[in-house]
Design an enzyme around this catalytic site. Structure first.
Site, PDB file in Angstrom:
ATOM      1  N   HIS A 145     -44.827 -26.868   2.626  1.00  0.00           N
ATOM      2  CA  HIS A 145     -44.239 -26.100   3.828  1.00  0.00           C
ATOM      3  C   HIS A 145     -44.097 -27.081   5.023  1.00  0.00           C
ATOM      4  CE1 HIS A 145     -43.735 -23.435   7.231  1.00  0.00           C
ATOM      5  NE2 HIS A 145     -44.513 -24.085   7.869  1.00  0.00           N
ATOM      6  N   GLU A 211     -49.789 -16.722   5.179  1.00  0.00           N
ATOM      7  CA  GLU A 211     -51.093 -17.702   5.490  1.00  0.00           C
ATOM      8  C   GLU A 211     -52.295 -16.820   4.717  1.00  0.00           C
ATOM      9  OE1 GLU A 211     -51.627 -19.742   9.142  1.00  0.00           O
ATOM     10  OE2 GLU A 211     -49.554 -19.653   9.486  1.00  0.00           O
ATOM     11  N   ASP A 243     -48.446 -15.192  10.303  1.00  0.00           N
ATOM     12  CA  ASP A 243     -48.077 -15.652  11.566  1.00  0.00           C
ATOM     13  C   ASP A 243     -46.717 -15.846  12.020  1.00  0.00           C
ATOM     14  OD1 ASP A 243     -48.505 -17.493  13.853  1.00  0.00           O
ATOM     15  OD2 ASP A 243     -48.325 -19.181  12.649  1.00  0.00           O
ATOM     16  N   LYS A 263     -44.975 -18.225  18.832  1.00  0.00           N
ATOM     17  CA  LYS A 263     -46.165 -17.869  17.915  1.00  0.00           C
ATOM     18  C   LYS A 263     -47.121 -16.759  18.310  1.00  0.00           C
ATOM     19  CE  LYS A 263     -45.440 -21.193  14.636  1.00  0.00           C
ATOM     20  NZ  LYS A 263     -45.304 -20.925  13.346  1.00  0.00           N
TER      21      LYS A 263
HETATM   22 CA    CA Z   1     -48.510 -20.961  11.160  1.00  0.00          CA
END
Ligand code: CA
Length: 438
Positions: A145, A211, A243, A263
């Protein structure tokens, strides 16, 4: 570390019939812990353990005298729907509960008749966050990622030089954490725009991130780092963690201090915490590719090299609002494996506390997005669509670059190994609502 014992025996069957179904996430070998109440009721949330498609009401079992005295005592302080007091007692209490329930739920157990009264159907319950999360930290352990996203932002220099030395992380926000079933408004904010001034409005590049989250059990005193050898003794178990991320807000705001409003509007976890004990059969060697630097000594241990990684298959599924309206099941977008993480759970804990920072029971550590090495294994739409340039085509003909209003994203995970019973994490589902006000 975690021993494999008779609670992991693949031959164990439960008198709860649904727990013996090969496809269940919750056979008697799993026994994950969460909090729940009857759906739509005003009851106080209380701790429970999943078994098949049922849940054992732990307080009802305790109050009926069905748990050993030590186990009953360990649940004190959890009456108000938060597991922190139980988590703080560390691995010993968790293992005693696991053993007591494994024995009581086995086929032929004399506890069956009495324990039946403490069972509810999962179809009849709702969940809350399993504990009070004092602090939430998000790491960045998925190197595939980090590389793929780095390429989009910095084509010539995708992986920054600290990545292979430091388990990168940032402090997130716990107030907007929610449990599976969470829905949230599409966030609004500043984006770069095309002219000299930024634009303001609903995010046009809303994304998910696949995640795992690790819950801290016992904490450490401020100023006393946790050594690698003890790090996993401080971990309660794992959940799935989405997330949610607004990429357009992120691209404009992230320098120089990192993610902020891109976020912190929502993060969703799965309701059942799969304990470190349940994961014992699925441990794997933690390795470094030839040519990569070996970790500094405070991030290294013999036990971590032997079994620091965990073999967990991770998946993202999507159900659009038109799929839901047509009664179509969610569609799987990708699969990856937590084995590919660059840093282990123990290394996250050791690194987080090496400067003396104190972790507390119920703290949540996100793993960072877990993408696989191959094309098509991106753990976010940002990766799957090459930054929005290559739309994902769904079976019903719809396409997605980023999430649309009404989309439900479901994370799933399972562990499989020859000679052991398959266990799963249950769904981590969340739905995007149109921008506006609640
Ligand atoms: Ca993250």
């Amino acid at each position: 570390m975690y021993q494999i014992d008779d609670t992991h025996d693949a031959g164990l069957q439960s008198w709860v019939e649904s727990a013996n179904h090969p496809a269940t996430d919750f056979p008697i070998q799993n026994l994950p812990i969460g909090v729940f109440r009857r759906a739509g009721s005003r009851e106080t949330f209380r701790p429970g353990v999943a078994i098949g498609d049922h849940v054992v009401d732990l307080l009802a079992a305790r109050d009926a005298g069905l748990l050993p005295r030590e186990v009953a005592g360990s649940l004190a302080g959890c009456e108000h729907g938060e597991l922190n007091a139980f988590m703080a007692q560390g691995p010993h209490a968790r293992r005693a509960l696991r053993r007591a329930l494994s024995e009581a739920l086995r086929s032929g157990s004399t506890a069956q008749a009495a324990l039946q009264a403490a069972l509810l159907r999962q179809a009849d319950i709702e969940h809350a966050m399993p504990c009070r999360v004092g602090d939430y930290t998000d790491f960045y352990t998925g190197i595939h990622h980090a590389t793929a996203v780095g390429k989009l932002f910095r084509p010539d220099n995708p992986l920054l030089p600290n990545y292979k030395w430091v388990p990168i992380g940032y402090h997130g926000r716990s107030s907007s954490l929610g449990v599976s079933g969470q829905s949230f408004l599409r966030p609004q904010g500043q984006t770069k725009g095309t002219a000299d001034t930024p634009e303001f409005g609903p995010s046009k590049r809303l994304d998910y991130e696949l995640e795992l989250g690790a819950f801290i059990a016992t904490g450490n005193t401020l100023g006393s780092p946790i050594a690698m050898e003890q790090a996993e003794d401080h971990v309660f178990g794992l959940v799935l963690l989405n997330d949610w991320s607004a990429r357009d807000l992120q691209a404009w705001e992230y320098q120089p201090l990192g993610p902020f409003l891109a976020k912190n509007f929502a993060s969703t976890i799965s309701p059942w915490i799969v304990t470190m004990e349940a994961l014992a059969p699925f441990r794997a060697a933690w390795t470094r590719a030839a040519g990569d630097p070996q970790p500094l000594s405070y991030l290294d241990s013999e036990v971590n090299r032997r079994q620091g990684a965990i073999d967990i298959t991770l998946e993202v599924w999507l159900q659009t609002s038109s799929m839901a309206a047509a009664g179509q099941a969610p569609e799987r977008l990708m699969q990856s494996n937590f084995r590919d993480a660059y840093w282990s759970v123990a290394q996250m804990v050791a690194h987080h506390s090496v400067n003396g920072c104190n972790l507390q029971p119920g703290d949540l550590l996100g793993s960072g997005t877990q993408s696989g090495p191959e094309d098509g294994q991106g753990g976010s739409l940002l990766e799957l669509t090459c930054g929005g340039k290559r739309p994902v085509r769904l079976a019903n003909g719809e396409t997605r670059t980023f999430l649309a209003d009404g989309d439900t994203v479901i994370l799933r995970a399972q562990c499989q190994r020859d000679g052991f019973r398959r266990i799963g994490f249950g769904d981590c589902a969340g739905t995007v609502l149109p921008a506006g006000k609640r």
